[in-house]
Write a protein that holds these residues in place. Structure first.
Motif, PDB file in Angstrom:
ATOM      1  N   LYS A  36       0.763  -1.243  -0.080  1.00 18.81           N
ATOM      2  CA  LYS A  36      -0.026  -0.104  -0.010  1.00 18.81           C
ATOM      3  C   LYS A  36       0.723   1.045   0.007  1.00 18.81           C
ATOM      4  N   LEU A  37       2.038   1.165   0.951  1.00 13.98           N
ATOM      5  CA  LEU A  37       2.683   2.430   0.844  1.00 13.98           C
ATOM      6  C   LEU A  37       3.570   2.689  -0.316  1.00 13.98           C
ATOM      7  N   LEU A  38       3.999   1.665  -0.812  1.00 16.92           N
ATOM      8  CA  LEU A  38       4.923   1.740  -2.350  1.00 16.92           C
ATOM      9  C   LEU A  38       4.241   1.780  -3.501  1.00 16.92           C
ATOM     10  N   SER A  39       2.743   1.353  -3.330  1.00 22.51           N
ATOM     11  CA  SER A  39       2.039   1.180  -4.445  1.00 22.51           C
ATOM     12  C   SER A  39       2.658   0.154  -5.648  1.00 22.51           C
ATOM     13  N   ILE A  40       2.934  -0.898  -4.928  1.00 17.71           N
ATOM     14  CA  ILE A  40       3.363  -1.960  -5.524  1.00 17.71           C
ATOM     15  C   ILE A  40       2.489  -3.080  -5.763  1.00 17.71           C
ATOM     16  N   ALA A  41       2.486  -4.218  -6.399  1.00 14.84           N
ATOM     17  CA  ALA A  41       1.561  -5.181  -6.616  1.00 14.84           C
ATOM     18  C   ALA A  41       1.690  -6.173  -5.338  1.00 14.84           C
ATOM     19  N   LEU A  42       0.658  -6.683  -4.818  1.00  6.02           N
ATOM     20  CA  LEU A  42       0.568  -7.668  -3.536  1.00  6.02           C
ATOM     21  C   LEU A  42       0.145  -8.843  -4.227  1.00  6.02           C
ATOM     22  N   THR A  43       1.166 -10.035  -4.082  1.00 12.29           N
ATOM     23  CA  THR A  43       0.985 -11.302  -4.305  1.00 12.29           C
ATOM     24  C   THR A  43       1.082 -12.094  -3.397  1.00 12.29           C
ATOM     25  N   SER A  44       1.054 -13.471  -3.479  1.00 11.03           N
ATOM     26  CA  SER A  44       1.482 -14.528  -2.560  1.00 11.03           C
ATOM     27  C   SER A  44       2.373 -15.756  -2.882  1.00 11.03           C
ATOM     28  N   ARG A  45       2.854 -16.240  -1.932  1.00 13.87           N
ATOM     29  CA  ARG A  45       3.786 -17.369  -2.081  1.00 13.87           C
ATOM     30  C   ARG A  45       3.148 -18.656  -1.806  1.00 13.87           C
ATOM     31  N   ASP A  46       3.380 -19.433  -2.963  1.00 10.43           N
ATOM     32  CA  ASP A  46       2.690 -20.909  -3.078  1.00 10.43           C
ATOM     33  C   ASP A  46       1.384 -20.577  -2.983  1.00 10.43           C
ATOM     34  N   LYS A  47       0.646 -20.102  -4.093  1.00 13.96           N
ATOM     35  CA  LYS A  47      -0.841 -19.654  -4.280  1.00 13.96           C
ATOM     36  C   LYS A  47      -1.683 -20.929  -3.983  1.00 13.96           C
ATOM     37  N   SER A  48      -1.092 -22.175  -4.526  1.00 16.09           N
ATOM     38  CA  SER A  48      -1.823 -23.390  -4.449  1.00 16.09           C
ATOM     39  C   SER A  48      -1.911 -23.989  -2.963  1.00 16.09           C
ATOM     40  N   SER A  49      -1.513 -23.205  -2.010  1.00 15.89           N
ATOM     41  CA  SER A  49      -1.444 -23.778  -0.641  1.00 15.89           C
ATOM     42  C   SER A  49      -2.778 -23.123   0.077  1.00 15.89           C
ATOM     43  N   ASP A  50      -3.349 -24.007   0.768  1.00 13.04           N
ATOM     44  CA  ASP A  50      -4.464 -23.502   1.552  1.00 13.04           C
ATOM     45  C   ASP A  50      -4.377 -22.005   2.385  1.00 13.04           C
ATOM     46  N   THR A  51      -2.930 -21.873   2.905  1.00 14.24           N
ATOM     47  CA  THR A  51      -2.632 -20.727   3.667  1.00 14.24           C
ATOM     48  C   THR A  51      -1.487 -20.000   2.714  1.00 14.24           C
ATOM     49  N   PRO A  52      -1.848 -19.323   1.426  1.00 18.16           N
ATOM     50  CA  PRO A  52      -0.767 -18.470   0.928  1.00 18.16           C
ATOM     51  C   PRO A  52      -0.232 -17.631   1.687  1.00 18.16           C
ATOM     52  N   ILE A  53       0.963 -17.165   1.612  1.00 24.54           N
ATOM     53  CA  ILE A  53       1.823 -15.999   2.388  1.00 24.54           C
ATOM     54  C   ILE A  53       1.637 -14.937   1.597  1.00 24.54           C
ATOM     55  N   PRO A  54       1.118 -13.607   1.972  1.00 28.89           N
ATOM     56  CA  PRO A  54       1.304 -12.242   1.350  1.00 28.89           C
ATOM     57  C   PRO A  54       2.742 -12.124   0.939  1.00 28.89           C
ATOM     58  N   LEU A  55       3.111 -11.651  -0.267  1.00 33.89           N
ATOM     59  CA  LEU A  55       4.289 -11.380  -0.728  1.00 33.89           C
ATOM     60  C   LEU A  55       4.457 -10.113  -1.770  1.00 33.89           C
ATOM     61  N   CYS A  56       5.390  -9.300  -1.468  1.00 31.07           N
ATOM     62  CA  CYS A  56       5.737  -8.466  -2.533  1.00 31.07           C
ATOM     63  C   CYS A  56       7.180  -8.071  -2.569  1.00 31.07           C
ATOM     64  N   GLY A  57       7.597  -7.392  -3.432  1.00 23.30           N
ATOM     65  CA  GLY A  57       9.146  -7.314  -3.684  1.00 23.30           C
ATOM     66  C   GLY A  57       9.452  -6.202  -4.367  1.00 23.30           C
ATOM     67  N   VAL A  58      10.827  -5.761  -4.323  1.00 22.36           N
ATOM     68  CA  VAL A  58      11.487  -4.567  -5.049  1.00 22.36           C
ATOM     69  C   VAL A  58      12.690  -5.125  -5.518  1.00 22.36           C
ATOM     70  N   PRO A  59      13.387  -4.753  -6.800  1.00 23.97           N
ATOM     71  CA  PRO A  59      14.466  -5.076  -7.304  1.00 23.97           C
ATOM     72  C   PRO A  59      15.511  -4.368  -6.122  1.00 23.97           C
ATOM     73  N   TYR A  60      16.529  -4.969  -5.955  1.00 23.84           N
ATOM     74  CA  TYR A  60      17.691  -4.767  -5.149  1.00 23.84           C
ATOM     75  C   TYR A  60      18.462  -3.427  -5.638  1.00 23.84           C
ATOM     76  N   HIS A  61      18.407  -3.206  -7.182  1.00 25.00           N
ATOM     77  CA  HIS A  61      19.566  -2.271  -7.315  1.00 25.00           C
ATOM     78  C   HIS A  61      18.584  -0.847  -7.299  1.00 25.00           C
ATOM     79  N   ALA A  62      17.128  -0.855  -7.186  1.00 24.75           N
ATOM     80  CA  ALA A  62      16.188   0.205  -6.850  1.00 24.75           C
ATOM     81  C   ALA A  62      15.811   0.347  -5.531  1.00 24.75           C
TER      82      ALA A  62
END
Length: 883
Positions: free
Chosen positions: A45-71
């Motif tokens: 929300k603060l960075l206005s970047i996409a929120l996805t999840s880790r292991d979408k097929s799991s019953d309890t997917p983990i929220p995930l977002c990321g940024v390139p290390y060089h930026a």
């Protein structure tokens, strides 16, 4: 627990996150910093970047977002602006060499008060971290008083100060100091809420962080500071009588060590003690009212401009170090004649020698922020561009020294004594770093050819290997007859031969298939594999060696931190002196005379900020003569919008400028030293503290009467206007008498008021003189001449101002009729006149009222000023009721 949460990577993440629960954890995974769970939800929300999840097929997917290390820098800056802290978790071993899960550690914790990166720091402002240690003490007339210790640390420069405040006004002194510092983060000892922390209620927009009480332990703290500063006793730094200051200093140092675990703090080489009597004490109200560094105009603030502040007018510095030092001088004017004269003499010489000043400022202009650069060296975060910036700065030193060699001002001579051109450091960088070095050491190409034989050898192998690979393409085309054959490279597969599907029949049998694409196939040969290993091996070794040698160079430069800090400090002083001379020349300022006498004499004084604005009639200058012996309090009357407030402020600003060592906007100025400047101007409330406009006014007035001395300069504008007319007049009258009485205060004061009745004080009290703003009436129109003249005014022209503001004509006509009726009612004036005489409490005058004897018997000056005012107001009410 879901399958993903149980992976080794997520277990590692949770273990690290446990230690940094209050921060957003940037968790390095390959080329990205990833955030999980609640961090990911908030950061997306603060960075206005996409929120996805880790292991979408799991019953309890983990929220995930990321940024390139060089930026990452821009994203971290955005989170910091949102008031969050960021923990940077890096891979601390080579993934290719790791046996199993790559080891990760938090290497930086970004907090508002510990920033060292130029990308996050405003060049012209300090980034202050403070710690406060408090102790509730008993004793004294009110059986209550605080002892407070304050530690101030600028991590990006290494400036480290300790202070202590004692007595019943310790809280006020602390808040005033915080107003000057404008810190980004404040530390205090954790524990249950108590009266000791009541002062924090008034802080807004400042991140306050509770830290373990053990960090504030005196004995352990003293040992921690001694160990860091490599001394056996802190007495060498003037800390003889400090206790709470040492406790705060130890806590602030511990905090920086905890938040920057991999950083050396060797750039913090000394600690200095700041005493309250070292400089003029400007309280937070005065700093705000005089608009020294921040404008009270919302429009100006939102635009980020500073043209309507004194700092904005004076700041013609050409270096970041100079700009920060000018702000320090502005908020801490001197109170001793000798150092003031030293500054003024230096400014005067640079003012006279135009050619020298121009050349000096030109030589200073390329100088970068040496104070912060050498700190980055010491902290181990300086990159190749930082080193080049240091070299550029050092290249200017000989030219600067040459310009100063002919100047004779003592302060300039002191600055050039033992001058250090740092030629050895310049040559060290010049021989090592290429002029177009990249920002990151990981990119390679940092060191010059000839700097190190191993670098040259690896560089040659890399270049030759790439040439061999390029010639291989020509060779293979000829061997296979495939004209479209290409040798290509990517980070995943390395080097390979690419052949289109149409030519697969011509592929030799020694080609090894590597990858199949839609329209082509990729192959490897033994010769290409050998060349690849030779080239990539040379590149890897070259990058690692360059990084190692650069770090060695950075360590050599870090060892010269104290030397570089001294150079930076001298250049900052030179920059400020030259800037003040430049401003004086451009704006027609004159050198003031500063002494210990009783007189404050200004001829044709001007407001330094207002005169820079576009005024249709130009700025009208005014004279001022305040004398502790004969004319110490001026009652200034006149209409609204006529310039009274501007006049009051310009006298204060001219005084402040003179005592900071600047020329002033006037044709002549003689300043008898002022120990403090107090202001009570404007109308505002404090809703957060439950205080009305009038309560704020009275609180500020009480502060002035309790804290001012005979050497203070007091500016009062419309005191008493927040209540009824008679109450307000009574209070204003009593305050004026309290200030003018040499036995009580006797300070030089400008008192602007609409209570024209107060002009009678001139004939009743010694040392009081009436002045007013000249007004010209012509054909029913009023012209404000904005000229301060002797004598009092008998009209306020409020209806005229209302008309200018656009009130409907029917309202204006009615107001004039009501005013005429009130002015014709002479009986309404009697109570006021009688009250004025009663408030004189002078037994030699005839008693105009039987209640005067009660006034005479009141020992008003044995009370606090506010209690005395309340008693007088109560008496006023009784008088009015009897009338």
């Amino acid at each position: 627990m879901g399958e993903t949460e149980g992976t080794p990577l997520m277990r590692q993440y949770r273990d690290i996150k446990q230690a940094y629960r209050d921060a957003i954890l940037f968790f390095r995974v390959g080329d990205f910093y990833e955030m999980f769970q609640e961090d990911a939800v908030e950061a997306s929300k603060l960075l206005s970047i996409a929120l996805t999840s880790r292991d979408k097929s799991s019953d309890t997917p983990i929220p995930l977002c990321g940024v390139p290390y060089h930026a990452a820098t821009s994203y971290i800056a955005k989170l910091l602006r949102a008031g969050r802290t960021v923990a940077l978790c890096e891979q601390v071993e080579d993934p290719k060499l790791a046996k199993g899960l790559v080891r990760r550690e938090v290497v930086r914790l970004y907090t508002p008060g510990t920033l060292i990166d130029s990308e996050f720091l405003p060049a012209a402002e300090s980034n202050i971290l403070v710690a406060v240690a408090t102790r509730l003490r008993t004793g004294g007339p009110d059986n209550k008083g605080y002892a407070i210790g304050l530690a101030t640390l600028e991590v990006s420069t290494g400036d480290f100060w300790l202070s202590e405040f004692h007595g019943p006004r310790a809280e006020t002194a602390l808040l005033d100091e915080l107003a000057r510092l404008e810190p980004k983060e404040l530390l205090f000892a954790e524990g249950p809420p108590s009266d000791e922390h009541q002062w924090m209620n008034g802080l807004t927009g400042l991140r306050c962080c509770a830290q373990p009480a053990a960090w504030f332990d005196l004995d352990a703290g003293r040992l921690r500071l001694q160990e860091h500063l490599r001394v056996h006793s802190l007495d060498a730094f003037g800390c003889h009588n400090l206790t709470l200051g040492i406790q705060a200093g130890a806590a602030v140092l511990r905090y920086v060590r905890e938040t920057q675990p991999t950083a050396s703090l060797d750039h913090i080489r000394q600690v200095r003690v700041r005493h309250q009597h070292d400089a003029m004490h400007l309280d937070s109200v005065t700093i705000r009212n005089l608009e020294l560094v921040r404008s009270t105009s919302r429009t100006d603030e939102s635009s980020g401009q500073s043209s309507t502040t004194l700092l904005g007018v004076l700041d013609r510095t050409v270096t970041a170090m100079g700009s920060r030092l000018l702000r320090e001088w502005l908020l801490r004017p001197l109170i001793a004649c000798a150092p003031i004269e030293a500054r003024l003499t230096a400014v005067a010489e640079l003012h006279r020698h135009l050619d020298t000043r121009v050349r000096l400022r030109s030589a200073l202009r390329p100088v970068q922020d040496i104070s912060r650069l050498c700190s980055r060296m010491s902290l181990g975060v300086a990159n190749p561009r930082d080193v080049l910036a240091l070299k550029l700065s050092l290249s200017s030193l000989p030219a600067i020294h040459a310009e100063l060699s002919e100047l004779k001002a003592p302060l300039l001579i002191d600055l050039t004594a033992s001058w250090d051109n740092a030629t050895d450091l310049y040559e060290l960088i010049e021989q090592a770093i290429v002029p177009e070095a990249p920002v990151s050491v990981r990119d390679g190409g940092i060191l010059k050819d000839g700097y190190h034989p191993d670098v040259d050898e690896l560089r040659k192998a890399s270049r030759e290997g790439k040439g061999w690979i390029a010639s291989l393409e020509t060779k293979e085309r000829a061997r296979t007859g495939i004209e479209s054959l290409k040798v290509r490279y990517n980070q995943v597969f390395g080097y390979y031969l690419e052949i289109t599907k149409a030519n697969l029949g011509k592929v030799p049998p020694d080609y090894i298939r590597k990858q199949t694409l839609v329209n082509a196939e990729r192959f490897m040969t033994a010769e290409l594999k050998e060349l690849e290993e030779r080239v990539t091996g040379a590149d890897t070794k070259l990058t690692a060696l360059e990084q190692q040698l650069f770090e060695q160079l950075r360590t050599e430069l870090a060892a010269q931190t104290a030397r570089l800090q001294e150079i930076g400090q001298r250049l900052a002083i030179l920059d400020v002196l030259a800037a003040l001379a430049e401003t004086a020349a451009q704006h027609r300022y004159v050198r003031p005379s500063v002494d210990t006498g009783p007189v404050l004499h200004i001829v044709q004084g001007r407001h330094p900020v207002v005169e820079r604005l576009t005024l249709s009639d130009g700025f009208v200058p005014n004279d001022t003569h305040l004398d502790l012996q004969t004319s110490r309090l001026h009652i200034i009357t006149g209409p609204n919008m006529a310039g009274k407030s501007t006049y009051l402020r310009q006298v204060a600003l001219i005084t402040l400028m003179a005592q900071m060592g600047s020329f002033v906007p006037a044709t002549e100025a003689r300043i008898g030293l002022v120990d403090r400047i107090f202001t009570r101007v404007g109308a505002s409330d404090n809703l957060a503290a439950g205080q009305s406009t009038f309560m704020v006014e009275m609180t500020e007035s009480a502060h002035i009467l309790n804290c001012a001395t005979a050497r203070s300069l007091i500016l009062l504008d419309e005191v008493g206007r927040g209540t009824s007319t008679y109450d307000g007049l009574s209070i204003a009258w009593a305050i004026a008498e309290f200030i003018q009485a040499p036995s009580r205060l006797g300070a030089r004061t400008l008192f602007a008021t609409h209570y024209h009745e107060m002009t009678q004080l001139e004939g009743l009290r010694e040392g009081i003189t009436n002045y007013s703003v000249a007004v010209q009436e012509r054909n029913g129109h009023v012209l404000f001449l904005r000229k301060i003249i002797p004598g009092g005014a008998d009209r306020s022209y409020g209806i005229h101002v209302a008309q200018l503001a656009g009130l409907p004509e029917v309202v204006i006509h009615r107001a004039k009729a009501v005013l005429a009726q009130l002015e014709s009612t002479t009986s309404s004036q009697a109570p006021i006149r009688e009250t004025q005489q009663a408030l004189q409490f002078d037994s030699t005058l005839p008693a105009p009222h039987p209640m005067l004897e009660e006034v005479r018997q009141m020992d008003l000056f044995s009370m606090t000023p506010l209690d005395a005012l309340n008693r007088l107001a109560a008496l006023q009410q009784r008088l009015l009721q009897e009338e």
